[in-house]
Motif scaffolding. Structure first.
Motif, mmCIF file in Angstrom:
data_model
loop_
_atom_site.group_PDB
_atom_site.id
_atom_site.type_symbol
_atom_site.label_atom_id
_atom_site.label_comp_id
_atom_site.label_asym_id
_atom_site.label_seq_id
_atom_site.Cartn_x
_atom_site.Cartn_y
_atom_site.Cartn_z
ATOM 1 N N ASP A 10 42.107 64.526 57.186
ATOM 2 C CA ASP A 10 43.421 63.901 57.304
ATOM 3 C C ASP A 10 43.690 63.113 56.032
ATOM 4 O OD1 ASP A 10 43.887 64.869 59.843
ATOM 5 O OD2 ASP A 10 42.854 63.182 60.798
ATOM 6 N N GLN A 11 44.744 63.473 55.344
ATOM 7 C CA GLN A 11 45.099 62.817 54.098
ATOM 8 C C GLN A 11 46.189 61.779 54.352
ATOM 9 O OE1 GLN A 11 43.621 63.168 51.310
ATOM 10 N NE2 GLN A 11 42.437 65.042 51.546
ATOM 11 N N PRO A 12 46.085 60.614 53.738
ATOM 12 C CA PRO A 12 47.156 59.621 53.907
ATOM 13 C C PRO A 12 48.435 60.083 53.223
ATOM 14 C CG PRO A 12 45.598 58.897 52.238
ATOM 15 C CD PRO A 12 45.005 60.132 52.857
ATOM 16 N N LEU A 13 49.552 59.621 53.732
ATOM 17 C CA LEU A 13 50.837 59.862 53.081
ATOM 18 C C LEU A 13 50.913 59.062 51.786
ATOM 19 C CD1 LEU A 13 53.093 59.512 56.253
ATOM 20 C CD2 LEU A 13 52.317 61.647 55.190
ATOM 21 N N ILE A 14 51.721 59.549 50.849
ATOM 22 C CA ILE A 14 51.972 58.823 49.611
ATOM 23 C C ILE A 14 53.414 58.315 49.642
ATOM 24 C CG2 ILE A 14 52.047 58.901 47.098
ATOM 25 C CD1 ILE A 14 49.267 59.210 48.220
ATOM 26 N N ALA A 15 53.560 57.007 49.651
ATOM 27 C CA ALA A 15 54.884 56.388 49.631
ATOM 28 C C ALA A 15 55.168 55.830 48.242
ATOM 29 C CB ALA A 15 54.966 55.276 50.668
ATOM 30 N N ILE A 16 56.431 55.767 47.897
ATOM 31 C CA ILE A 16 56.888 55.123 46.662
ATOM 32 C C ILE A 16 57.781 53.957 47.058
ATOM 33 C CG2 ILE A 16 58.127 55.381 44.495
ATOM 34 C CD1 ILE A 16 55.650 57.068 44.570
ATOM 35 N N ASP A 17 57.406 52.750 46.652
ATOM 36 C CA ASP A 17 58.226 51.561 46.906
ATOM 37 C C ASP A 17 58.592 50.933 45.573
ATOM 38 O OD1 ASP A 17 58.236 51.405 49.836
ATOM 39 O OD2 ASP A 17 56.077 51.127 49.618
ATOM 40 N N VAL A 18 59.805 50.442 45.472
ATOM 41 C CA VAL A 18 60.325 49.917 44.205
ATOM 42 C C VAL A 18 60.780 48.474 44.386
ATOM 43 C CG1 VAL A 18 61.901 50.309 42.274
ATOM 44 C CG2 VAL A 18 61.112 52.259 43.643
ATOM 45 N N VAL A 50 60.501 55.669 49.565
ATOM 46 C CA VAL A 50 60.559 57.036 50.084
ATOM 47 C C VAL A 50 59.132 57.572 50.166
ATOM 48 C CG1 VAL A 50 62.871 57.555 49.183
ATOM 49 C CG2 VAL A 50 60.855 58.010 47.767
ATOM 50 N N LEU A 51 58.955 58.661 50.903
ATOM 51 C CA LEU A 51 57.713 59.412 50.848
ATOM 52 C C LEU A 51 57.795 60.393 49.691
ATOM 53 C CD1 LEU A 51 57.013 60.151 54.627
ATOM 54 C CD2 LEU A 51 55.931 58.427 53.166
ATOM 55 N N LEU A 52 56.736 60.492 48.924
ATOM 56 C CA LEU A 52 56.710 61.366 47.755
ATOM 57 C C LEU A 52 56.769 62.818 48.179
ATOM 58 C CD1 LEU A 52 56.344 61.224 44.612
ATOM 59 C CD2 LEU A 52 53.915 61.673 45.041
ATOM 60 N N ALA A 55 56.041 68.283 45.316
ATOM 61 C CA ALA A 55 55.993 68.612 43.894
ATOM 62 C C ALA A 55 56.712 67.566 43.053
ATOM 63 C CB ALA A 55 56.615 69.998 43.663
ATOM 64 N N GLU A 56 56.880 66.363 43.587
ATOM 65 C CA GLU A 56 57.666 65.324 42.931
ATOM 66 C C GLU A 56 56.774 64.411 42.106
ATOM 67 O OE1 GLU A 56 61.427 62.620 44.355
ATOM 68 O OE2 GLU A 56 59.653 62.660 45.650
ATOM 69 N N ARG A 57 57.215 64.089 40.894
ATOM 70 C CA ARG A 57 56.509 63.109 40.077
ATOM 71 C C ARG A 57 56.781 61.703 40.607
ATOM 72 N NH1 ARG A 57 58.052 63.563 34.072
ATOM 73 N NH2 ARG A 57 56.271 62.161 33.900
ATOM 74 N N ARG A 63 62.927 56.791 41.188
ATOM 75 C CA ARG A 63 64.374 56.891 40.914
ATOM 76 C C ARG A 63 65.129 57.334 42.166
ATOM 77 N NH1 ARG A 63 62.392 59.673 35.989
ATOM 78 N NH2 ARG A 63 62.416 58.168 34.276
ATOM 79 N N ARG A 64 64.517 58.242 42.929
ATOM 80 C CA ARG A 64 65.169 58.706 44.173
ATOM 81 C C ARG A 64 65.269 57.572 45.187
ATOM 82 N NH1 ARG A 64 63.031 61.277 48.837
ATOM 83 N NH2 ARG A 64 60.988 61.517 47.837
#
Length: 217
Positions: A10-18, A50-52, A55-57, A63-64
């Motif tokens: 089970d892999q953790p989710l990758i979130a992006i917070d700004v 957002v959740l990454l 294929a998103e950098r 930025r999203r």
């Protein structure tokens, strides 16, 4: 010999917070949040995140997050840099998630209809997830990197700034006003700066300051 199949993990989710920040002498140093539309914590203010995508950098995810959660477009972002990674089994009630946090310096006065701006330290604590910790870490980095990181400092103060703007920014980050003599000496001896007669672009106040500065390209 046939190899045994790899165990499913089970892999953790990758979130992006700004952490969006903006500075003027009129409004001080401010941080933006956005009201969450969905559970968990629907209706509460939180950092734009957002959740990454698969294929998103990372920078594109940041930025999203700014665009979709606050309305801040990429053209309004003067500086974007990673703050760090934040983990922990209970940081997101939905699933295990690692947050890659970014600091975004936003140009003052941009049209961001979904952004709620609060002075640093002025908003009530208790942002959901671990966003209070992320904000504190981002502000700590601003405090330690001011002047050492030319690109970051330039983004905060603008292309032309008054000595008073530098003093206001120091006060916002450190909680105390700088010594005037030490500040003027630091500005005069900074190899990235040159004194100019141009009017400041981001002080937030009218009138001609006693000294203004611009950056050496």
């Amino acid at each position: 010999m046939t190899e045994a199949p790899a165990a499913t993990r089970d892999q953790p989710l990758i979130a992006i917070d700004v952490v969006p920040v903006s500075f003027t002498t009129a409004d001080g140093l401010r941080v933006a949040t956005a009201r969450r539309a969905y559970a968990p914590f629907a209706g509460r203010e939180a950092l734009p995140g957002v959740l990454l995508g698969a294929a998103e950098r990372l920078v594109d995810g940041a930025r999203r997050a700014l665009r979709t959660k606050t309305g801040i477009e990429a053209a309004a972002v003067r500086h974007l840099a990673q703050v760090g990674a934040f983990d922990g089994p209970s940081r997101d009630p939905r699933d295990a998630a690692i947050s890659i946090a970014f600091l975004a310096v936003v140009a003052p006065g941009v049209d961001a209809p979904s952004a709620v701006w609060n002075p640093v330290g002025g908003a009530e604590p208790g942002l959901p997830f671990d966003h209070d910790t992320i904000v504190r870490t981002a502000v700590d980095q601003l405090r330690t990197r001011l002047w050492r990181d030319v690109a970051l400092t330039r983004a905060l103060l603008g292309e032309v700034f008054a000595t008073s703007a530098a003093a206001h920014l120091h006060t916002a980050l450190h909680g105390t006003a700088p010594d005037a003599g030490n500040l003027n000496r630091a500005l005069r001896t900074n190899p990235a700066l040159v004194r100019t007669d141009a009017a400041p672009t981001s002080t937030g106040r009218g009138g001609r300051p006693p000294a203004t500065w611009t950056w050496v390209d």
